[in-house]
Enzyme design. Structure first.
Site, PDB file in Angstrom:
ATOM      1  N   HIS A  39       0.841  -1.196   0.000  1.00 49.87           N
ATOM      2  CA  HIS A  39       0.000   0.000   0.000  1.00 49.87           C
ATOM      3  C   HIS A  39       0.873   1.241   0.000  1.00 49.87           C
ATOM      4  CE1 HIS A  39      -3.251   2.763   1.052  1.00 49.87           C
ATOM      5  NE2 HIS A  39      -4.046   1.815   0.599  1.00 49.87           N
TER       6      HIS A  39
ATOM      7  N   ASP B 206      -8.004  -5.176  -0.608  1.00 48.68           N
ATOM      8  CA  ASP B 206      -8.455  -6.041  -1.709  1.00 48.68           C
ATOM      9  C   ASP B 206      -8.101  -7.506  -1.517  1.00 48.68           C
ATOM     10  OD1 ASP B 206      -9.609  -3.998  -3.321  1.00 48.68           O
ATOM     11  OD2 ASP B 206      -7.592  -3.282  -3.736  1.00 48.68           O
TER      12      ASP B 206
HETATM   13  N1  COA Z   1       4.038  -7.451  -4.797  1.00 47.34           N
HETATM   14  C1  COA Z   1       5.368  -7.489  -4.915  1.00 47.34           C
HETATM   15  N2  COA Z   1       6.152  -6.424  -4.685  1.00 47.34           N
HETATM   16  C2  COA Z   1       5.544  -5.297  -4.326  1.00 47.34           C
HETATM   17  C3  COA Z   1       4.170  -5.186  -4.176  1.00 47.34           C
HETATM   18  C4  COA Z   1       3.411  -6.329  -4.424  1.00 47.34           C
HETATM   19  N3  COA Z   1       2.087  -6.290  -4.305  1.00 47.34           N
HETATM   20  N4  COA Z   1       3.855  -3.940  -3.800  1.00 47.34           N
HETATM   21  C5  COA Z   1       4.998  -3.275  -3.725  1.00 47.34           C
HETATM   22  N5  COA Z   1       6.017  -4.089  -4.044  1.00 47.34           N
HETATM   23  C6  COA Z   1       7.426  -3.741  -4.082  1.00 47.34           C
HETATM   24  C7  COA Z   1       7.770  -3.105  -5.424  1.00 47.34           C
HETATM   25  O1  COA Z   1       8.141  -4.055  -6.367  1.00 47.34           O
HETATM   26  C8  COA Z   1       8.891  -2.200  -5.027  1.00 47.34           C
HETATM   27  O2  COA Z   1      10.048  -2.958  -4.852  1.00 47.34           O
HETATM   28  P1  COA Z   1      11.480  -2.431  -5.364  1.00 47.34           P
HETATM   29  O3  COA Z   1      11.709  -1.183  -4.552  1.00 47.34           O
HETATM   30  O4  COA Z   1      12.367  -3.549  -5.074  1.00 47.34           O
HETATM   31  O5  COA Z   1      11.302  -2.128  -6.814  1.00 47.34           O
HETATM   32  C9  COA Z   1       8.477  -1.692  -3.648  1.00 47.34           C
HETATM   33  O6  COA Z   1       7.663  -2.736  -3.104  1.00 47.34           O
HETATM   34  C10 COA Z   1       7.687  -0.401  -3.685  1.00 47.34           C
HETATM   35  O7  COA Z   1       6.563  -0.598  -4.544  1.00 47.34           O
HETATM   36  P2  COA Z   1       5.872   0.526  -5.377  1.00 47.34           P
HETATM   37  O8  COA Z   1       5.035  -0.096  -6.447  1.00 47.34           O
HETATM   38  O9  COA Z   1       6.868   1.565  -5.801  1.00 47.34           O
HETATM   39  O10 COA Z   1       4.948   1.156  -4.247  1.00 47.34           O
HETATM   40  P3  COA Z   1       3.760   2.152  -4.493  1.00 47.34           P
HETATM   41  O11 COA Z   1       3.572   2.868  -3.237  1.00 47.34           O
HETATM   42  O12 COA Z   1       3.975   2.945  -5.709  1.00 47.34           O
HETATM   43  O13 COA Z   1       2.541   1.175  -4.822  1.00 47.34           O
HETATM   44  C11 COA Z   1       0.748  -0.254  -4.658  1.00 47.34           C
HETATM   45  C12 COA Z   1       1.552   0.837  -3.963  1.00 47.34           C
HETATM   46  C13 COA Z   1      -0.508  -0.515  -3.869  1.00 47.34           C
HETATM   47  C14 COA Z   1       0.350   0.225  -6.052  1.00 47.34           C
HETATM   48  C15 COA Z   1       1.615  -1.532  -4.743  1.00 47.34           C
HETATM   49  O14 COA Z   1       1.884  -2.016  -3.460  1.00 47.34           O
HETATM   50  C16 COA Z   1       0.952  -2.585  -5.600  1.00 47.34           C
HETATM   51  O15 COA Z   1       1.096  -2.557  -6.829  1.00 47.34           O
HETATM   52  N6  COA Z   1       0.207  -3.540  -4.971  1.00 47.34           N
HETATM   53  C17 COA Z   1      -0.515  -4.532  -5.720  1.00 47.34           C
HETATM   54  C18 COA Z   1      -1.796  -3.939  -6.277  1.00 47.34           C
HETATM   55  C19 COA Z   1      -2.833  -3.719  -5.211  1.00 47.34           C
HETATM   56  O16 COA Z   1      -3.083  -4.577  -4.384  1.00 47.34           O
HETATM   57  N7  COA Z   1      -3.481  -2.561  -5.278  1.00 47.34           N
HETATM   58  C20 COA Z   1      -4.536  -2.216  -4.346  1.00 47.34           C
HETATM   59  C21 COA Z   1      -4.103  -1.134  -3.425  1.00 47.34           C
HETATM   60  S1  COA Z   1      -5.310  -0.825  -2.174  1.00 47.34           S
END
Ligand code: COA
Length: 372
Positions: A258, A309
């Site tokens: 998140h 979710d």
């Molecule tokens: N699975 C695997 N790795 C994950 C992850 C996941 N669900 N969520 C974050 N990470 C990792 C990223 O790969 C990244 O790693 P790195 O630094 O080695 O590249 C790090 O954690 C930071 O992730 P990032 O995508 O930059 O964080 P964010 O704050 O931009 O994104 C979300 C937040 C929610 C978009 C992200 O956690 C995600 O894509 N989750 C899955 C989708 C989801 O469940 N969305 C609903 C949100 S309520």
């Protein structure tokens, strides 16, 4: 100046609607902790709370709930539009288009006064479930079910989906899910809605932008993806191999992580209990066990926790709701939060217009097309 990619931690508005402490895992609507609301409040009560800033008394709640229930029918042209959508259309696209079309038949569409916006918000909360259920019935060649003029929004939605009244315990589980999804501060879709109306565009434009934004798998679209993943894995013994292989390929596990929470999302904690309860009451242990297994792996490998979710996916699945409707249920609930934020934006509006940090070249000379 350093660009804040993804606007992470950027404060762009003052708000009195929703409080989140991402480090401590605290969420509150109008000061009420989400745990208290999940245990005690109905969705209708929460909608009132979000819009009016206070819990309704008994008379206010009865009047409010009745008012919502009376407005569930769609204008005929919008119902026809929903029924004429291709059966393979994504339900979120149908919802976005139908909500946008509601503006054609709303004489108050262009009136952005507080009174008109509250009335429109009421109609939108009331009519969203009707759109979703009608589309689902039509694409399955089933007759559309008229909404009830009474009963809670959750009960009526399940009734319209199934064509018969469902066990009241399921309605209460759905009601809790709606309470949990009703608002979440400046998440991407709410931000989109606020940006749209900050131009003084109307409320329908704001919620249409919000629905489109919610659809993405990094936001509300994740719940469907979680269940698709569980079905693809299929067996508890295959969880470890699947998740490790996904992580090795730098893939993302849906429902995990998140932007704001650095600990477990408090909504996921509550939904985890409901997922367990459903597993013990007819659904079987498989999905819950797979989810807890994935949770453990992700915590160990990446230090990441479930978000809203993750467990909601199995709850909806156990209720027999089609996978591609999960995000529309999120929208059905978040309509309350979107509209609350839009009301707040209108109350003290300033155009939202950030800037980029320009990284491209400058002072280039125009080259005539023949010379390029
Ligand atoms: N699975 C695997 N790795 C994950 C992850 C996941 N669900 N969520 C974050 N990470 C990792 C990223 O790969 C990244 O790693 P790195 O630094 O080695 O590249 C790090 O954690 C930071 O992730 P990032 O995508 O930059 O964080 P964010 O704050 O931009 O994104 C979300 C937040 C929610 C978009 C992200 O956690 C995600 O894509 N989750 C899955 C989708 C989801 O469940 N969305 C609903 C949100 S309520």
């Amino acid at each position: 100046m350093k660009a804040a990619t993804g606007l992470e931690d950027v404060v762009v508005a003052e708000s009195e609607i929703c409080y989140i402490d991402g480090t401590k895992g605290i969420l509150a609507y109008r000061g009420y902790p989400i745990e208290e609301l999940a245990d005690n409040a109905t969705f209708e009560e929460v909608v009132y709370l979000l819009w009016h800033g206070k819990l309704p008394n008994k008379t206010e709640l009865e009047k409010f709930s009745k008012g919502l229930a009376q407005q569930r029918n769609l204008p005929k042209p919008v119902l026809d539009l929903v029924l004429s959508a291709p059966r393979e259309a994504h339900p979120m696209d149908v919802l976005r288009t139908a909500v946008s079309a509601l503006a054609f038949y709303d004489p108050e569409a262009e009136d952005s006064s507080l009174g008109a916006n509250l009335r429109k918000a009421g109609r939108l909360v009331a009519q969203t479930p009707t759109i979703i259920a009608a589309f689902n019935r039509a694409r399955n060649d089933l007759p559309v079910v008229e909404p009830l003029k009474e009963k809670s929004l959750a009960e009526n939605f399940l009734y319209m989906l199934a064509g018969q009244e469902m066990m009241s315990v399921l309605s209460r589980v759905l009601d809790v899910c709606l309470v949990l999804h009703a608002d979440h501060d400046l998440n991407a879709s709410t931000f989109a809605g606020r940006v749209a109306v900050s131009t003084l565009a109307d409320l329908y434009s704001g919620v249409t932008a919000a629905i489109g934004t919610l659809k993405g798998p990094l936001h509300g679209g994740a719940n469907t993806r979680v269940m698709q993943m569980l079905l693809e894995i299929g067996e508890l013994e295959k969880v470890d191999g699947y998740i490790h292989s996904l992580l090795e390929r730098k893939g993302k596990v849906m429902g995990i992580g998140h932007r704001v929470y650095k600990t477990m999302d408090p909504r996921a904690k509550i939904l985890k209990q409901y997922s367990k309860w459903m597993s013990e009451h007819g659904c079987g242990p498989l999905w819950y066990n797979m989810l807890t297994r994935i949770e453990g792996i992700m915590q160990k490998e990446k230090g990441l926790d479930p978000n809203v979710d993750f467990y909601s996916a199995s709850v909806y699945y156990c209720m027999g709701i089609p996978l591609d409707l999960y995000t529309t249920i999120f929208a059905m609930s978040r309509m309350a939060g979107w509209t609350a934020h839009i009301l707040e934006q209108f109350a003290d509006n300033r155009l939202i217009r950030p800037i980029t940090e320009y990284k491209g070249p400058l002072n280039k000379r125009f080259v005539p097309i023949a010379k390029r």
